[in-house]
Every structure is written in C-alpha cells, then in structure tokens.
Design an enzyme around this catalytic site. Structure first.
Site: not given
Ligand code: SF4
Length: 329
Positions: A26, A111, A141, A180, A238-239
């Site tokens: 992503c 992120c 997270e 997320t 990895s969720s």
């Molecule tokens: Fe990628 Fe996590 Fe950001 Fe979603 S929240 S875009 S999975 S890094």
C-alpha cells in the site's frame, strides 16, 4: 510429497490461478520502506529503525543488509548521530519525547492514515469525550494510538461482546476511532452495537479502516467463492494479512492459508487443487507473490488471471526531511 511434482514423466495437471487485485504494498508501506532507503542514502549506515518498519521479514532483512538496525526500544540504541526511523504503525507520544531527550535525529514513517486516527483521538480528547478504540490488543498501531493520550483516556474494544459490556462514564459524551487494518465486516458489527447502545456516540467522518485494507478485502471477497483454495502472502504478525485469510474463509473458500513465502507451501494440502486464489497483505512485496506463482508453475500447467475490485492510485510523499527538495545531500 503427494503433489503433482513427483509425477514420473506425466503431464502437469492444469491449475487456474486467480490473482486478487489490488494486493500487496500500500502507499503507507511504500513510503515507510522508501523512508529507510532514503535515510540510508542521505545519512549513510547505520540507520536505526524502531520496530519492524513494516511487518515483513523479507523487507526487514533486505534493509538490514543495507545497514538498517532494527530495535524494539530506544534503550537498545547507543548515543549516536545516526537517524532513528519510527515504523509505519506509529508510536506512543512517549517515544518521540524520549528520542528528543537523547538528541536523536528522528524520522517519522508513521502512515499518514494512522496519523489521521491519532489526530481524531486527540480532538475527541480535547472535546472532553470518553474514547473507545476498536482494535486488537498488543498490535503496535493500537499501542501507538492509545499512547497519544494520557493513561485511561482510551478504552480498547476488541469484540462485539466487549462493545455490549462496555459501561461508559457518560453515554452522551462518547467517541470511537478504529485501528486501520481491521476486518471491515467485524468492525461494522461492533460499530452497530455501539450505535444501538449509545446513539450519541461520535465516529470518524470517513471510516478509519484504510483504503488499502478495504480494497484488499473486497478483492478477496470477489475471488474466494470462485476458488478451491486461497493463499495470502504475508507475515503472521501482519494484521491486514491475517484479516485477508479470515475474509477468504468467510467468503466461502474452504482452504485459506497465510504464508510468508513459497518455501512455506504445504504440498500435501496444495497437491490436488484445480483453482487457487492468491493475494498479499499490504506489507508483502510482489516478489514473494511471484515466488509462489513460480513454485506452482513448476508443478502445474498454470493459467493465471486477475480479478480486480478497484484501481488504486494513492501516493504519500516522504516525510518532509527526506524529500529531495528539503534535504541537502
Ligand atoms: Fe498501509 Fe497501514 Fe497505511 Fe493502510 S494504514 S495505507 S495498511 S500503512
């Protein structure tokens, strides 16, 4: 091995492989990996990274080979001029504070969609609301989001049962945010329970589950009912990858497996399938998907097609100090 690989001189059996699209990296993961690469280019090795930059061993090992040093705690870092990168999952506020106290150069690869959730939680707190975080205990997270606010300000809700049992201080003054990378469907169920019990609860304007999680789950829902087995390429911690496996099972795929790479394929189980779906979590590089495809191509006469739920065009610029226009090399 009972798979077709051992067939003496026989023709390879046919296998239809359906690739889910979108799958794999992503925009947040690309940004996080690029941040470490760019830091290595700008500052030279070593570059310290707090926690796995993204949850994928292949990615972490590749960065280690280039001079990144991964630590779980800042205490593991000696006094240094080398930069310290925070992972894509985000960190509790105490971490940048501790880094500042030690005069570390810090680069935040959190992120932007996780930072958005941090901001929402902060706004709710400043408005005096009691905050619920829908998520999984122990995930970095979740630790990072809870750690944005003073202890006790955020209550973690993991299941519909916990949503049913939760006793607020003031039912008229509640808000929720979410991790997320959750299952869209599970989260909707929890939110329904909360909305029914607390009609005044305030939620995100646009949901907190990110576009990448949603799109990868949508693609799996499309493919899973049409194949006999599904492989999710991704890490066990990895969720979003774990959720893809669950989504595949619920969408009617009788045999869904999460695996890190081709060497993990259990040919006892994949030796006699006629159709196979493949996806990858947001932190799994495409090279690992190709490795899995190659492994099947050695044993089967494969026909590969792609089913797409949507197109993705999301892009996040690097953290400011790492952008070419900001940095002096
Ligand atoms: Fe990628 Fe996590 Fe950001 Fe979603 S929240 S875009 S999975 S890094």
């Amino acid at each position: 091995m009972t798979g077709p690989s051992g067939m003496p001189g026989g023709k390879k059996p046919p296998l239809r492989i359906v690739l889910c699209s979108p799958r794999g990296f992503c925009a947040g993961v690309v940004r996080a990996i690029d941040s470490v690469e760019r830091a290595l280019a700008l500052y030279g090795p070593p570059v310290y990274v707090r926690h796995e930059i993204v949850h994928n061993r292949y990615v972490v090992d590749a960065l280690k080979a280039k001079g990144a040093i991964f630590v779980e705690d800042l205490d593991e870092i000696p006094n240094t001029d080398a930069p310290v990168v925070f992972s894509a999952h985000g960190v509790p506020k105490s971490v940048p504070e501790a880094a500042k106290a030690r005069n570390f150069i810090t680069l935040d690869a959190t992120c932007p969609l996780v930072t958005k959730v941090h901001r929402e939680a902060d706004i709710h707190f400043r408005r005096g609301r009691e905050i619920l975080l829908i998520g999984h205990a122990g995930h970095p997270e979740v630790i990072g989001t809870i750690g944005q606010l003073p202890e006790g300000a955020v209550t973690l809700i993991q299941t519909t049962e916990e949503a049913r049992d939760f006793m607020p201080k003031d039912a008229g003054n509640l808000a929720y945010v979410t991790q997320t990378t959750l299952s869209v469907d599970d989260t909707n169920e929890i939110v329904e329970v909360l909305n029914a019990r607390f009609p005044a609860i305030v939620g995100p304007h646009k949901e907190d589950i990110c576009y990448a999680t949603t799109n990868r789950q949508d693609a799996v829902k499309l493919v899973a009912p049409r194949v006999e087995a599904m492989i999710v390429v991704g890490a066990p911690n990895s969720s979003n990858s774990q959720r893809l496996k669950e989504v595949a099972e619920r969408a009617g795929c009788p045999h869904a497996v999460l695996m890190q790479r081709a060497a993990d394929i259990d040919w006892e189980k994949f030796g006699a399938v006629a159709s196979l779906g493949i996806t990858a979590g947001a932190s799994a590089p495409e090279v690992l998907v190709e490795e899995v495809l190659d492994a099947f191509a050695q044993r089967y006469d494969v026909r590969v097609e792609t089913m797409s739920a949507t197109e993705e065009t999301m892009f996040f610029p690097l953290p400011r100090p790492l952008r070419p226009s900001e940095a002096t090399e």
